[in-house]
Design an enzyme around this catalytic site. Structure first.
Site, PDB file in Angstrom:
ATOM      1  N   HIS A  74      43.229  63.077  16.112  1.00  7.60           N
ATOM      2  CA  HIS A  74      43.289  61.665  16.171  1.00  7.60           C
ATOM      3  C   HIS A  74      43.272  60.837  17.583  1.00  7.60           C
ATOM      4  CE1 HIS A  74      43.979  57.499  15.026  1.00  7.60           C
ATOM      5  NE2 HIS A  74      44.987  57.383  15.568  1.00  7.60           N
ATOM      6  N   HIS A  98      48.696  57.227  22.737  1.00  7.76           N
ATOM      7  CA  HIS A  98      48.989  55.975  21.860  1.00  7.76           C
ATOM      8  C   HIS A  98      50.132  56.262  20.773  1.00  7.76           C
ATOM      9  CE1 HIS A  98      46.069  57.031  18.941  1.00  7.76           C
ATOM     10  NE2 HIS A  98      46.604  56.293  18.106  1.00  7.76           N
ATOM     11  N   GLU A 102      55.706  56.706  18.905  1.00  6.67           N
ATOM     12  CA  GLU A 102      55.941  56.378  17.466  1.00  6.67           C
ATOM     13  C   GLU A 102      56.071  57.417  16.690  1.00  6.67           C
ATOM     14  OE1 GLU A 102      53.567  53.180  14.596  1.00  6.67           O
ATOM     15  OE2 GLU A 102      52.563  53.636  16.307  1.00  6.67           O
ATOM     16  N   ASP A 103      55.200  58.625  16.664  1.00  8.18           N
ATOM     17  CA  ASP A 103      55.262  59.494  15.852  1.00  8.18           C
ATOM     18  C   ASP A 103      55.802  60.858  16.129  1.00  8.18           C
ATOM     19  OD1 ASP A 103      53.770  58.013  14.016  1.00  8.18           O
ATOM     20  OD2 ASP A 103      51.673  58.809  14.652  1.00  8.18           O
ATOM     21  N   ASP A 165      41.904  53.034  17.751  1.00  7.80           N
ATOM     22  CA  ASP A 165      42.809  53.723  16.792  1.00  7.80           C
ATOM     23  C   ASP A 165      42.320  53.256  15.245  1.00  7.80           C
ATOM     24  OD1 ASP A 165      45.255  54.649  15.862  1.00  7.80           O
ATOM     25  OD2 ASP A 165      46.204  52.941  15.751  1.00  7.80           O
TER      26      ASP A 165
END
Length: 194
Positions: A74, A98, A102-103, A165
């Site tokens: 991704h 990016h 967050e992940d 994204d």
């Protein structure tokens, strides 16, 4: 560790971990990205790009998307969209990185230490946009939503990374449940419609 609902975590004993992206596919992805950027920016810092590429891969190691593919695909696809748009190196690297804050267990402070304030600011901006949640009434007020995003973003490149994204997420939407696909498609049309 916060994760998106479209990210699956592999445990350390999973046979899928035996697959490493240091194979030809991993190397080919990096070579292709370098080749794409060199077409419009021959003198860019290849080592900086390699560092971002490897950092993102390591941060997402063990994660799968709903499609069953390695999650790293991704951010690599997002970076490729940005390179297709002939964006500067910081924006392409921002695309690679990016989702790390967050992940994964990576912090924005770590991103800043490794890649500087500019990249950390881009990653933070994309994370802030991703954290925005609106109910259907607010989504219908897409013009207000667009204005709010633009006003809160200090750097227009954040919006370009977020669009790249969303584009890749829309290209792989078939792996999500039908109800979620419909919601995401409507939200995308509302927000992206000019």
């Amino acid at each position: 560790m916060a994760t998106h609902s479209n990210v699956l975590q592999l445990d350390e004993t999973s046979p899928a971990l035996a697959v490493t992206l240091m194979d030809e596919e991993y190397k080919a992805g990096l070579r292709n990205l370098i080749r794409k950027i060199k077409k419009y920016n021959y003198d860019f810092d290849v080592l900086f790009l390699k560092r971002a590429y490897e950092f993102s891969y390591r941060a997402h190691r063990g994660q799968l998307r709903k499609s069953g593919k390695l999650y790293f695909e991704h951010p690599l696809r997002v970076a490729n969209v940005l390179a297709d748009l002939q964006m500067d190196l910081a924006t392409v690297c921002g695309g690679l990185l990016h989702d790390v804050a967050e992940d994964t267990g990576v912090t924005l402070h770590e991103v800043e230490e490794e890649f500087g304030v500019e990249i950390a600011t881009l990653v933070n901006g994309v994370t802030k946009i991703s954290e925005l949640k609106f109910d259907s009434v607010e989504i219908r007020q897409a013009e207000n939503f667009r204005k709010m995003i633009i006003s809160m973003v200090e750097d227009i490149r954040v919006i370009l990374i977020k669009f790249a994204d969303r584009l890749h997420n829309m290209r792989t939407i078939e792996y999500l449940p039908e109800r979620k696909r419909g919601r995401i498609a409507r939200e995308t049309m509302d927000v992206m419609h000019l």
